[in-house]
Write a protein that holds these residues in place. Sequence first.
Motif, PDB file in Angstrom:
ATOM      1  N   HIS A   1       1.311  17.399  -0.417  1.00 55.73           N
ATOM      2  CA  HIS A   1       0.027  18.003  -0.741  1.00 55.73           C
ATOM      3  C   HIS A   1      -0.932  17.034  -1.413  1.00 55.73           C
ATOM      4  O   HIS A   1      -1.982  17.441  -1.893  1.00 55.73           O
ATOM      5  CB  HIS A   1       0.249  19.251  -1.612  1.00 55.73           C
ATOM      6  CG  HIS A   1       1.091  20.261  -0.903  1.00 55.73           C
ATOM      7  ND1 HIS A   1       0.651  20.876   0.244  1.00 55.73           N
ATOM      8  CD2 HIS A   1       2.354  20.687  -1.114  1.00 55.73           C
ATOM      9  CE1 HIS A   1       1.606  21.678   0.684  1.00 55.73           C
ATOM     10  NE2 HIS A   1       2.654  21.572  -0.110  1.00 55.73           N
ATOM     11  N   CYS A   2      -0.567  15.771  -1.427  1.00 52.69           N
ATOM     12  CA  CYS A   2      -1.442  14.779  -2.044  1.00 52.69           C
ATOM     13  C   CYS A   2      -2.789  14.794  -1.316  1.00 52.69           C
ATOM     14  O   CYS A   2      -2.853  14.759  -0.096  1.00 52.69           O
ATOM     15  CB  CYS A   2      -0.794  13.403  -1.942  1.00 52.69           C
ATOM     16  SG  CYS A   2      -1.924  12.087  -2.353  1.00 52.69           S
ATOM     17  N   LYS A   3      -3.852  14.851  -2.085  1.00 49.56           N
ATOM     18  CA  LYS A   3      -5.191  14.962  -1.492  1.00 49.56           C
ATOM     19  C   LYS A   3      -5.607  13.683  -0.780  1.00 49.56           C
ATOM     20  O   LYS A   3      -6.551  13.658  -0.011  1.00 49.56           O
ATOM     21  CB  LYS A   3      -6.220  15.262  -2.585  1.00 49.56           C
ATOM     22  CG  LYS A   3      -5.867  16.446  -3.459  1.00 49.56           C
ATOM     23  CD  LYS A   3      -6.515  17.680  -2.931  1.00 49.56           C
ATOM     24  CE  LYS A   3      -6.203  18.936  -3.684  1.00 49.56           C
ATOM     25  NZ  LYS A   3      -5.733  18.868  -5.024  1.00 49.56           N
TER      26      LYS A   3
ATOM     27  N   GLN B   1       0.818  -1.214   0.000  1.00 42.49           N
ATOM     28  CA  GLN B   1       0.000   0.000   0.000  1.00 42.49           C
ATOM     29  C   GLN B   1       0.853   1.265   0.000  1.00 42.49           C
ATOM     30  O   GLN B   1       2.015   1.233   0.366  1.00 42.49           O
ATOM     31  CB  GLN B   1      -0.907   0.043   1.248  1.00 42.49           C
ATOM     32  CG  GLN B   1      -2.056  -0.905   1.186  1.00 42.49           C
ATOM     33  CD  GLN B   1      -1.673  -2.249   1.806  1.00 42.49           C
ATOM     34  OE1 GLN B   1      -0.493  -2.552   1.950  1.00 42.49           O
ATOM     35  NE2 GLN B   1      -2.668  -3.030   2.158  1.00 42.49           N
ATOM     36  N   HIS B   2       0.195   2.338  -0.322  1.00 40.25           N
ATOM     37  CA  HIS B   2       0.853   3.647  -0.234  1.00 40.25           C
ATOM     38  C   HIS B   2       1.287   3.850   1.204  1.00 40.25           C
ATOM     39  O   HIS B   2       0.513   3.609   2.113  1.00 40.25           O
ATOM     40  CB  HIS B   2      -0.148   4.768  -0.555  1.00 40.25           C
ATOM     41  CG  HIS B   2      -0.425   4.915  -2.001  1.00 40.25           C
ATOM     42  ND1 HIS B   2      -0.272   6.102  -2.659  1.00 40.25           N
ATOM     43  CD2 HIS B   2      -0.849   4.035  -2.922  1.00 40.25           C
ATOM     44  CE1 HIS B   2      -0.594   5.950  -3.912  1.00 40.25           C
ATOM     45  NE2 HIS B   2      -0.951   4.702  -4.100  1.00 40.25           N
ATOM     46  N   ASP B   3       2.512   4.281   1.395  1.00 41.96           N
ATOM     47  CA  ASP B   3       2.948   4.594   2.751  1.00 41.96           C
ATOM     48  C   ASP B   3       3.077   6.111   2.834  1.00 41.96           C
ATOM     49  O   ASP B   3       4.131   6.681   2.571  1.00 41.96           O
ATOM     50  CB  ASP B   3       4.288   3.894   3.027  1.00 41.96           C
ATOM     51  CG  ASP B   3       4.718   4.106   4.458  1.00 41.96           C
ATOM     52  OD1 ASP B   3       4.036   4.872   5.162  1.00 41.96           O
ATOM     53  OD2 ASP B   3       5.722   3.511   4.867  1.00 41.96           O
ATOM     54  N   CYS B   4       1.979   6.746   3.184  1.00 44.50           N
ATOM     55  CA  CYS B   4       1.956   8.222   3.155  1.00 44.50           C
ATOM     56  C   CYS B   4       2.995   8.812   4.110  1.00 44.50           C
ATOM     57  O   CYS B   4       3.498   9.899   3.884  1.00 44.50           O
ATOM     58  CB  CYS B   4       0.578   8.746   3.522  1.00 44.50           C
ATOM     59  SG  CYS B   4      -0.707   8.112   2.466  1.00 44.50           S
ATOM     60  N   ARG B   5       3.285   8.090   5.205  1.00 47.21           N
ATOM     61  CA  ARG B   5       4.227   8.617   6.181  1.00 47.21           C
ATOM     62  C   ARG B   5       5.602   8.858   5.567  1.00 47.21           C
ATOM     63  O   ARG B   5       6.320   9.765   5.923  1.00 47.21           O
ATOM     64  CB  ARG B   5       4.328   7.632   7.349  1.00 47.21           C
ATOM     65  CG  ARG B   5       5.040   8.172   8.551  1.00 47.21           C
ATOM     66  CD  ARG B   5       4.863   7.234   9.686  1.00 47.21           C
ATOM     67  NE  ARG B   5       3.618   7.440  10.377  1.00 47.21           N
ATOM     68  CZ  ARG B   5       3.420   8.354  11.296  1.00 47.21           C
ATOM     69  NH1 ARG B   5       4.378   9.156  11.628  1.00 47.21           N
ATOM     70  NH2 ARG B   5       2.262   8.468  11.890  1.00 47.21           N
ATOM     71  N   LYS B   6       5.941   7.963   4.605  1.00 47.27           N
ATOM     72  CA  LYS B   6       7.267   8.110   3.997  1.00 47.27           C
ATOM     73  C   LYS B   6       7.204   8.844   2.666  1.00 47.27           C
ATOM     74  O   LYS B   6       8.207   9.004   2.006  1.00 47.27           O
ATOM     75  CB  LYS B   6       7.877   6.727   3.779  1.00 47.27           C
ATOM     76  CG  LYS B   6       8.275   6.067   5.088  1.00 47.27           C
ATOM     77  CD  LYS B   6       8.967   4.785   4.830  1.00 47.27           C
ATOM     78  CE  LYS B   6       9.392   4.161   6.148  1.00 47.27           C
ATOM     79  NZ  LYS B   6       9.684   2.770   6.003  1.00 47.27           N
ATOM     80  N   CYS B   7       6.024   9.233   2.260  1.00 43.04           N
ATOM     81  CA  CYS B   7       5.876   9.812   0.931  1.00 43.04           C
ATOM     82  C   CYS B   7       6.149  11.313   0.975  1.00 43.04           C
ATOM     83  O   CYS B   7       5.743  12.012   1.895  1.00 43.04           O
ATOM     84  CB  CYS B   7       4.464   9.551   0.432  1.00 43.04           C
ATOM     85  SG  CYS B   7       4.172  10.262  -1.177  1.00 43.04           S
ATOM     86  N   SER B   8       6.830  11.791  -0.078  1.00 43.17           N
ATOM     87  CA  SER B   8       7.178  13.214  -0.076  1.00 43.17           C
ATOM     88  C   SER B   8       6.050  14.065  -0.669  1.00 43.17           C
ATOM     89  O   SER B   8       6.145  15.283  -0.698  1.00 43.17           O
ATOM     90  CB  SER B   8       8.461  13.414  -0.882  1.00 43.17           C
ATOM     91  OG  SER B   8       8.237  12.930  -2.195  1.00 43.17           O
TER      92      SER B   8
END
Length: 735
Positions: free
Chosen positions: A211-213, A201-208
């Motif tokens: 501003h991704c909605k 899955q997307h790991d938003c915590r590590k994602c740069s």
Amino acid sequence: MQITRKGEIICLDGFDVRIDKKVVLQLLDCKEDNPIYEEVEEEYEELQEIVYGKIDPHALIKFDEVPKEIAKQINLREKQAAYVLTTVGREVSAYSTLMFQQGDYLKGMLIDAMADSFLFQMEDALQDVLREECANRKAGIKKRLEAPHDIPMEMQQVMHRQIRAEEMLGIGITSGYMFDPVKTSCLILVLTDDEKEFRMQHDCRKCSALHCKLRKVAPVMIEVIENGKSYRIPCAEKQSILDALIAHDVYFSAVCGGKGICGKCKIQLLEGSLDVTPSDEKKFTKEELEKGYRLSCRAFPKEDCKIALDRNDESDFEIVSDYSGKQSDSGASNDTAFGIAIDIGTTTIALNLIGKQSKEVVYSFSTINKQRSFGADVISRIQASNDGKKKELQASIRQDLLTGIREIIKETGISPKQVEQVVIGCNTTMGHLLMGYSCETLGVVPFTPVNIKMIKEPFEKIMGSGLLDCELAVLPGISTYVGGDIVSGMYFCDFFKSEDICLLVDLGTNGEMALGNKDKILVSSTAAGPAFEGGNITWGMGSVKGAVCGVRLDKEKAEVETIGNEPPIGLCGTGVIEIAAELVREEFVDETGLLDEDYFDDGFPIAKTPDGKNIVFTQKDVREIQLAKAAVRGGVETLLLRYGVTYDQVKTVYLAGGFGFHIDTKKAFQIGMLPREFANKIQTVGNSSLGGAIRYFISEDGDREMERMVDLSKEINLSSDKEFNDFYMEHMFFE
Ligand code: SF4
Ligand code: FES
């Protein structure tokens, strides 16, 4: 879903997935309060079937080596990967382009978002296939790589080639490395031998993509190990471990209020990863960093981790709840009514149950002020309150007081109904935090308090609890920096009726002082800083067991005394004064405050901790103590000058506060904190703020006497006083 294999490529068709309306609206940033929300919803409903008709979903999966370009680019050690390409086909993209061309931007954006949502759902639907394929290969998924957040855009060309997208599905790639059709996504799943891992899955915590909605960061879990016990707490995105600990009622003494300066919030990372911050580098040696030591106030975990708490045990903090008043020897009481007198100090809190008839202290309770988690001094508390933590600070102090009152009731067996009044003496900041006032104006010139008048309100109104049904009085203050604790202290020391001139010096976290008698009182406060309480001192700490509180030097050999005779672990305020005085006496520190060159770099060794570390007193520590003692001495001299009296005319010098209670006054004279002329006039009074609150409760005429004292008092503002500056500079030196 149909699965077919063409050589090493797995082809997936016939996806049975639906567009997620919530995600579509999220991608458009269209919330219910948006004025066009309803219009967007209507358009969405209208477009749905058309869009489904134009979506042509296909996916490809290929297990292969991680391409060298990518491995090199992002320093990847793993060798194997799964490539996953999903597309919704050409027609839907063409449809959105058409809408944009026709100027119907809303429709165009909606179609784009719907196609994206469909792609996300396809990816979810692929999870089962991927799990099975991974299991067949005895592999797990370590991480997900996607352009442009994890890998550069040009890597899309490598992925495009690797998965044979052109040949399999007729998908092209533009010179800007965009797929054609544009509603196509390709990612690399890096494989690991650990079959249990499945991080697809997307790991938003590590994602740069800040501003991704669709950014949704679930809190990581921190397993905390302390004294052989373990518990788990969640830590949200952008929350430090220190804040997560505090939010879960784990008290931690954060002396600098989480600025990465004091080093008191040390933790040890046992599992997981935490970046090494510049503050960590300043506080820890290379070996300590390798062992996982970090400052919890600077630690923002990106993944679950396990930590060990390494906090000074302050549960046995020596709290001065003594004052020179009447105490019941037996603890037994024939009283039928009671009062509770409280001193809320910045560091500690003391509560006494007072018999109304006997006028004696029946029971005492004291505790650390858990607001220390927000910083050791008033300035950090003001800052924390202004940074949006006002409610937490109020809850913290209420909690401490209610705990104390419950303990008193439980231990003495009195009924809550028998408590007739609660009286609180505290400094202005503590009062504001208890009352829930804004601290905005306390920290900026001209330092105006919201209210420092006597407060009398029902207990429930101030405490937010109906534990007691009586009046609660908060004693009045004089200014932001000379608060109700000093007024209470002056009251305790009889300033309101004394013919003789007396000096009260309260050496707590702040250095406040009052000079006067029943006709005139001058008060002031100095920014002595927390050095007298061990703050800002390399090995400084509160008055806890094991803190060095006495030092005797014989040349360079130090003999130390510790609180509770425990092995030495640091220096409390008294220890700080002792070592400074001894270094001056043995001439390791010259009159300008310069430490002997042999000790200049590493500090003067005083003792060794049980794990063999040197407790040292450094050049910086000498400077801290110089600043603190010069501030106190400068304040005393300025008050004497302004009052127009000499040392001789001062009859008694009351030293109040925990520090004042333990200080060897000889040492205080030795470093020049107080003039030697006061040698026979010193009277230590302990917690005079608590003493004053008790006296107020048992006095018949407390309101009038207190009011008179406040009216008589005039504050001298030292920060703008020229003489104070001269005295301050003069007394920076050692005598
Ligand atoms: S923020 Fe989260 S949802 Fe958005 S791209 Fe990054 S990982 Fe994906
Ligand atoms: S260094 Fe973290 S609280 Fe001071």
